[in-house]
Design a protein around this motif. Structure first.
Motif, PDB file in Angstrom:
ATOM      1  N   PRO A 167     -27.274  86.244  30.465  1.00 32.11           N
ATOM      2  CA  PRO A 167     -25.915  86.090  30.999  1.00 32.11           C
ATOM      3  C   PRO A 167     -25.955  86.062  32.526  1.00 32.11           C
ATOM      4  N   HIS A 168     -25.124  85.215  33.121  1.00 30.47           N
ATOM      5  CA  HIS A 168     -25.156  85.007  34.565  1.00 30.47           C
ATOM      6  C   HIS A 168     -23.775  84.557  35.027  1.00 30.47           C
ATOM      7  N   ARG A 169     -23.544  84.611  36.326  1.00 32.71           N
ATOM      8  CA  ARG A 169     -22.296  84.117  36.915  1.00 32.71           C
ATOM      9  C   ARG A 169     -22.618  82.837  37.678  1.00 32.71           C
ATOM     10  N   LEU A 170     -22.312  81.722  37.068  1.00 30.54           N
ATOM     11  CA  LEU A 170     -22.610  80.434  37.675  1.00 30.54           C
ATOM     12  C   LEU A 170     -21.845  80.273  38.984  1.00 30.54           C
ATOM     13  N   GLN A 171     -22.534  79.763  40.013  1.00 32.83           N
ATOM     14  CA  GLN A 171     -21.890  79.361  41.259  1.00 32.83           C
ATOM     15  C   GLN A 171     -21.871  77.839  41.333  1.00 32.83           C
ATOM     16  N   GLY A 172     -20.715  77.292  41.697  1.00 30.14           N
ATOM     17  CA  GLY A 172     -20.591  75.859  41.876  1.00 30.14           C
ATOM     18  C   GLY A 172     -20.214  75.522  43.302  1.00 30.14           C
ATOM     19  N   PHE A 173     -20.590  74.319  43.745  1.00 25.65           N
ATOM     20  CA  PHE A 173     -20.323  73.845  45.105  1.00 25.65           C
ATOM     21  C   PHE A 173     -19.713  72.450  45.035  1.00 25.65           C
ATOM     22  N   ALA A 174     -18.797  72.168  45.956  1.00 27.79           N
ATOM     23  CA  ALA A 174     -18.190  70.841  46.069  1.00 27.79           C
ATOM     24  C   ALA A 174     -18.208  70.405  47.519  1.00 27.79           C
TER      25      ALA A 174
ATOM     26  N   LEU B   3     -23.073  65.439  55.786  1.00 27.83           N
ATOM     27  CA  LEU B   3     -23.661  65.563  54.450  1.00 27.83           C
ATOM     28  C   LEU B   3     -22.670  65.120  53.371  1.00 27.83           C
ATOM     29  N   THR B   4     -23.109  64.227  52.477  1.00 21.93           N
ATOM     30  CA  THR B   4     -22.251  63.767  51.386  1.00 21.93           C
ATOM     31  C   THR B   4     -22.860  63.970  50.000  1.00 21.93           C
ATOM     32  N   GLY B   5     -24.182  64.042  49.890  1.00 20.48           N
ATOM     33  CA  GLY B   5     -24.794  64.161  48.571  1.00 20.48           C
ATOM     34  C   GLY B   5     -26.088  64.938  48.618  1.00 20.48           C
ATOM     35  N   ILE B   6     -26.367  65.671  47.536  1.00 25.01           N
ATOM     36  CA  ILE B   6     -27.592  66.464  47.450  1.00 25.01           C
ATOM     37  C   ILE B   6     -28.288  66.175  46.121  1.00 25.01           C
ATOM     38  N   GLY B   7     -29.624  66.274  46.123  1.00 24.86           N
ATOM     39  CA  GLY B   7     -30.375  65.994  44.916  1.00 24.86           C
ATOM     40  C   GLY B   7     -31.687  66.743  44.874  1.00 24.86           C
ATOM     41  N   ALA B   8     -32.333  66.678  43.714  1.00 23.70           N
ATOM     42  CA  ALA B   8     -33.620  67.343  43.533  1.00 23.70           C
ATOM     43  C   ALA B   8     -34.384  66.667  42.410  1.00 23.70           C
ATOM     44  N   GLU B   9     -35.708  66.718  42.515  1.00 22.82           N
ATOM     45  CA  GLU B   9     -36.590  66.208  41.464  1.00 22.82           C
ATOM     46  C   GLU B   9     -37.711  67.215  41.252  1.00 22.82           C
ATOM     47  N   ALA B  10     -37.745  67.828  40.060  1.00 24.60           N
ATOM     48  CA  ALA B  10     -38.799  68.770  39.687  1.00 24.60           C
ATOM     49  C   ALA B  10     -39.853  68.035  38.868  1.00 24.60           C
ATOM     50  N   ARG B  11     -41.114  68.361  39.138  1.00 23.90           N
ATOM     51  CA  ARG B  11     -42.205  67.717  38.410  1.00 23.90           C
ATOM     52  C   ARG B  11     -43.272  68.744  38.056  1.00 23.90           C
TER      53      ARG B  11
ATOM     54  N   GLY C 229     -23.065  70.812  43.743  1.00 23.34           N
ATOM     55  CA  GLY C 229     -24.250  71.386  43.141  1.00 23.34           C
ATOM     56  C   GLY C 229     -23.932  72.714  42.506  1.00 23.34           C
ATOM     57  N   ALA C 230     -24.967  73.464  42.137  1.00 19.29           N
ATOM     58  CA  ALA C 230     -24.765  74.712  41.405  1.00 19.29           C
ATOM     59  C   ALA C 230     -25.978  75.610  41.529  1.00 19.29           C
ATOM     60  N   ILE C 231     -25.747  76.909  41.298  1.00 17.98           N
ATOM     61  CA  ILE C 231     -26.814  77.900  41.188  1.00 17.98           C
ATOM     62  C   ILE C 231     -26.636  78.627  39.869  1.00 17.98           C
ATOM     63  N   GLY C 232     -27.648  78.546  38.998  1.00 18.09           N
ATOM     64  CA  GLY C 232     -27.668  79.310  37.755  1.00 18.09           C
ATOM     65  C   GLY C 232     -28.294  80.675  38.017  1.00 18.09           C
ATOM     66  N   ALA C 233     -29.495  80.890  37.496  1.00 17.55           N
ATOM     67  CA  ALA C 233     -30.199  82.153  37.743  1.00 17.55           C
ATOM     68  C   ALA C 233     -31.700  81.933  37.609  1.00 17.55           C
TER      69      ALA C 233
ATOM     70  N   THR D 288     -27.173  72.210  33.658  1.00 17.54           N
ATOM     71  CA  THR D 288     -26.968  71.147  32.675  1.00 17.54           C
ATOM     72  C   THR D 288     -25.943  70.103  33.128  1.00 17.54           C
ATOM     73  N   ALA D 289     -25.225  70.345  34.231  1.00 16.34           N
ATOM     74  CA  ALA D 289     -24.291  69.335  34.721  1.00 16.34           C
ATOM     75  C   ALA D 289     -23.901  69.616  36.157  1.00 16.34           C
ATOM     76  N   SER D 290     -23.658  68.524  36.895  1.00 15.29           N
ATOM     77  CA  SER D 290     -23.149  68.569  38.266  1.00 15.29           C
ATOM     78  C   SER D 290     -22.596  67.177  38.556  1.00 15.29           C
ATOM     79  N   PHE D 291     -21.246  67.012  38.480  1.00 14.95           N
ATOM     80  CA  PHE D 291     -20.674  65.663  38.532  1.00 14.95           C
ATOM     81  C   PHE D 291     -19.199  65.714  38.928  1.00 14.95           C
ATOM     82  N   PRO D 292     -18.624  64.578  39.343  1.00 17.93           N
ATOM     83  CA  PRO D 292     -17.238  64.552  39.800  1.00 17.93           C
ATOM     84  C   PRO D 292     -16.238  64.476  38.646  1.00 17.93           C
ATOM     85  N   HIS D 293     -15.135  65.217  38.777  1.00 17.56           N
ATOM     86  CA  HIS D 293     -14.033  65.094  37.835  1.00 17.56           C
ATOM     87  C   HIS D 293     -13.341  63.749  38.047  1.00 17.56           C
ATOM     88  N   ASN D 294     -12.665  63.258  37.025  1.00 13.75           N
ATOM     89  CA  ASN D 294     -11.998  61.960  37.118  1.00 13.75           C
ATOM     90  C   ASN D 294     -10.890  61.930  38.158  1.00 13.75           C
TER      91      ASN D 294
END
Length: 271
Positions: free
Chosen positions: A84-91, A220-228, A48-52, A61-67
């Protein structure tokens, strides 16, 4: 190497997951595929990721596995107004006792498919029969144009993962790639994979946020979200793995559009 945040085992003691974090070294308006690596003895299965959230907002705009299955890739952007922001990513890395990394990869299926092009692309895909859905992800396919922004990446009923995005204020049709990750349900010599699920919804507000947590029996293996939201819409800016669960946040952007967000967590145990 990314920072290790925590590690957890399932009730059988056979499954180990660990969560890692990487932060961009300097602020930028847009990030494209920031990598977050897992150790050589693990396979990447989630992230996953944290923008700002403020002052204006930077959206995912993306969160996915590399080949190569050793890295999770994340992307973000500001939109219409500079932030401008410092993106944080999680694996999320996975290993299973009794299986080498190569063996584990042979029992995993990484499915992906592209939606049709549109202002609000939306696509759900499934893992094959004989596999249990354990995670998923998304990639909004831009540029060109002003940009399309993620609104959902989450598990549906059974073997299906769904992802959605939308343009915002400015017309910018594109496609979205949905990723679904499955693990063979019956692992020879190991046992049967059982999936655990948790979800929780927020109250309605301009900047909703919510946590959900799995039972401690599961890793824990997967995380998700749905905004409405009705109206202009809610956009994802945080999809974060926390100990045994998920923290998810969204926001309206420049245009008032209160809404809700639901967080999802998937995990596994061997029985």
């Amino acid at each position: 190497m990314a920072d290790k945040l925590f590690e957890h085992k399932d009730a059988s003691g056979k499954v180990t997951i660990a969560v890692f974090r990487e932060q961009a070294p300097a602020p930028s308006a847009h990030f494209f595929e920031l990598p977050v690596s897992v150790p050589d003895d693990m396979v990447v299965v989630g992230g996953g990721a944290i923008g700002a959230e403020t002052p204006q907002g930077a959206l995912l705009t993306a969160s996915f596995p590399h080949n190569d299955r050793s890295r999770w890739l994340v992307s973000s952007k500001d939109h219409d107004v500079p932030n401008p922001h410092r993106l944080q990513g999680f694996a999320i890395g996975l290993k299973i006792n009794g299986l080498s990394r190569g063996d584990l990869l042979s029992h995993l299926r990484y499915q992906q498919a592209d939606s049709s092009e549109g202002a609000h692309p939306d696509l759900g895909i499934s893992v094959p029969n004989g596999f249990t859905l354990i995670s998923g992800g998304f990639r909004v396919n831009w540029p060109p144009g002003a940009g399309n922004l993620a609104t959902a990446s989450f598990p549906e009923i059974g073997p299906r993962w769904r992802a959605r995005s939308k343009d915002h204020k400015v017309s910018s049709p594109c496609t979205i790639t949905t990723f679904a990750i499955g693990l063979r349900t019956n692992l020879p010599g190991i046992g049967r994979v059982e999936r655990g699920e948790a979800s929780n919804g927020s109250s309605e507000t301009a900047h909703p946020s919510v946590d959900t947590q799995l039972s401690g029996d599961f890793a824990l293996t997967g995380i998700g979200a749905e905004a409405r939201a009705n109206g202009a819409g809610q956009l994802l800016w945080r999809l974060e793995p926390i100990n045994q669960g998920t923290r998810a946040s969204s926001k309206d952007h420049e245009i008032s559009s209160p809404g809700t967000i639901r967080a999802f967590a998937l995990g596994i145990k061997i029985v």
